[in-house]
Design a protein around this motif. Structure first.
Motif, mmCIF file in Angstrom:
data_model
loop_
_atom_site.group_PDB
_atom_site.id
_atom_site.type_symbol
_atom_site.label_atom_id
_atom_site.label_comp_id
_atom_site.label_asym_id
_atom_site.label_seq_id
_atom_site.Cartn_x
_atom_site.Cartn_y
_atom_site.Cartn_z
ATOM 1 N N ALA A 108 55.373 24.922 43.557
ATOM 2 C CA ALA A 108 55.583 26.335 43.223
ATOM 3 C C ALA A 108 56.892 26.471 42.463
ATOM 4 O O ALA A 108 57.932 25.973 42.899
ATOM 5 N N ALA A 109 56.832 27.149 41.327
ATOM 6 C CA ALA A 109 57.983 27.185 40.426
ATOM 7 C C ALA A 109 58.646 28.549 40.362
ATOM 8 O O ALA A 109 59.806 28.646 39.956
ATOM 9 N N GLY A 110 57.907 29.596 40.738
ATOM 10 C CA GLY A 110 58.499 30.921 40.644
ATOM 11 C C GLY A 110 57.472 32.004 40.929
ATOM 12 O O GLY A 110 56.378 31.720 41.419
ATOM 13 N N LEU A 111 57.860 33.221 40.605
ATOM 14 C CA LEU A 111 56.998 34.373 40.881
ATOM 15 C C LEU A 111 56.767 35.180 39.607
ATOM 16 O O LEU A 111 57.637 35.242 38.733
ATOM 17 N N ALA A 112 55.611 35.796 39.557
ATOM 18 C CA ALA A 112 55.267 36.643 38.422
ATOM 19 C C ALA A 112 54.445 37.811 38.942
ATOM 20 O O ALA A 112 54.264 37.965 40.155
ATOM 21 N N ARG A 113 53.966 38.626 38.013
ATOM 22 C CA ARG A 113 53.218 39.817 38.408
ATOM 23 C C ARG A 113 52.216 40.139 37.316
ATOM 24 O O ARG A 113 52.497 39.945 36.125
ATOM 25 N N VAL A 114 51.054 40.585 37.698
ATOM 26 C CA VAL A 114 50.059 40.964 36.698
ATOM 27 C C VAL A 114 50.550 42.222 35.976
ATOM 28 O O VAL A 114 50.801 43.241 36.616
ATOM 29 N N CYS A 115 50.679 42.146 34.662
ATOM 30 C CA CYS A 115 51.177 43.314 33.914
ATOM 31 C C CYS A 115 50.136 43.842 32.933
ATOM 32 O O CYS A 115 50.368 44.845 32.261
ATOM 33 N N LYS A 116 48.986 43.170 32.849
ATOM 34 C CA LYS A 116 47.867 43.714 32.074
ATOM 35 C C LYS A 116 46.588 43.139 32.654
ATOM 36 O O LYS A 116 46.473 41.923 32.823
#
Length: 162
Positions: free
Chosen positions: A70-78
Motif C-alpha cells: 500500500a502506497a497511499g490514499l486517494a479518492r474517487v473524484c469522477k
DNA sequence: GCCAACGTTGGC
DNA sequence: GCCAACGTTGGC
C-alpha cells in the motif's frame, strides 16, 4: 466463481492496484488527479461502473514492485465514464470490440489524498490479524480493483502514519 | 526470471 | 456448453 462473487460486499471503500513503473502514488501526487484507464476485466469494470461513488476512499496499491504494498490514499473524484482509449487503434488499451457507439470499458478519476511515508509491504498486510480478509491477499487473487472494509481502510491508514 | 493462478478465446 | 490453449498478472 459465482459463489465467491456473491460474498463480495460493496462498502464504498476500495483498493486499486497499479504498477508503479506505469503510474505511482508519486505520479498521482504530482498530477493531483488522474484517469484510471486500461481496466480490461469485467468484474473490476463493474465495480467502477455500478458501484463507485463520488468521494469514495481508495487505497492506492503498488503491484509488481519492490516491495509490493500500500502506497497511499486517494479518492474517487469522477464517477464512471467511457474509456475512450479503448477505441483508439494506436493505443495500447485499444479493444476492437469497443466503440464510441457501444463503449465496452469505463474509467473513473481519482484524486491524490496522501502518500505514505513508507510503502506498507504486502508482508505487513499479511501479518496483520485484522487484514486477513483483504481480497488481494487471497490466493490467486488478481483483481485490480477490490472493495475493502472501512475498518480495513482505517487500519491501513493508521499503518501509513507510522 | 519463474511459474501458479486466473480470465478469455475459439474450435468442436 | 465444454475445455484446451493461450496471454496476463503479480508475488516471490
Amino acid at each position: 466463481m459465482d459463489t465467491a462473487r456473491q460474498s463480495i460486499r460493496i462498502t464504498g471503500y476500495w483498493l486499486m492496484k497499479c504498477e508503479p513503473d506505469v503510474y505511482s502514488i508519486s505520479n498521482l501526487e504530482t498530477d493531483g488527479s488522474t484517469s484510471w484507464e486500461g481496466v480490461r476485466n469485467y468484474q473490476a469494470r463493474n465495480f467502477m461502473r455500478d458501484h463507485m461513488k463520488l468521494n469514495d476512499p481508495v487505497v492506492f496499491y503498488h503491484s509488481n514492485a519492490k516491495p509490493p504494498g500500500a502506497a497511499g490514499l486517494a479518492r474517487v473524484c469522477k464517477t464512471a465514464y467511457p474509456d475512450h482509449f479503448s477505441w483508439n487503434p494506436t493505443h495500447r488499451y485499444f479493444d476492437p470490440q469497443s466503440s464510441p457507439e457501444d463503449p465496452r470499458w469505463v474509467m473513473v478519476d481519482i484524486a491524490f489524498e496522501q502518500k505514505f511515508k513508507t510503502i506498507i509491504p504486502i508482508q505487513t498486510l499479511r501479518d496483520h490479524p485484522e487484514l486477513q480478509n483483504l481480497m488481494i491477499l487471497q490466493k490467486g487473487s488478481r483483481l485490480s480493483i477490490t472493495p475493502i472494509d472501512p475498518h480495513e481502510y482505517h487500519i491501513i491508514h493508521q499503518l501509513g502514519l507510522e
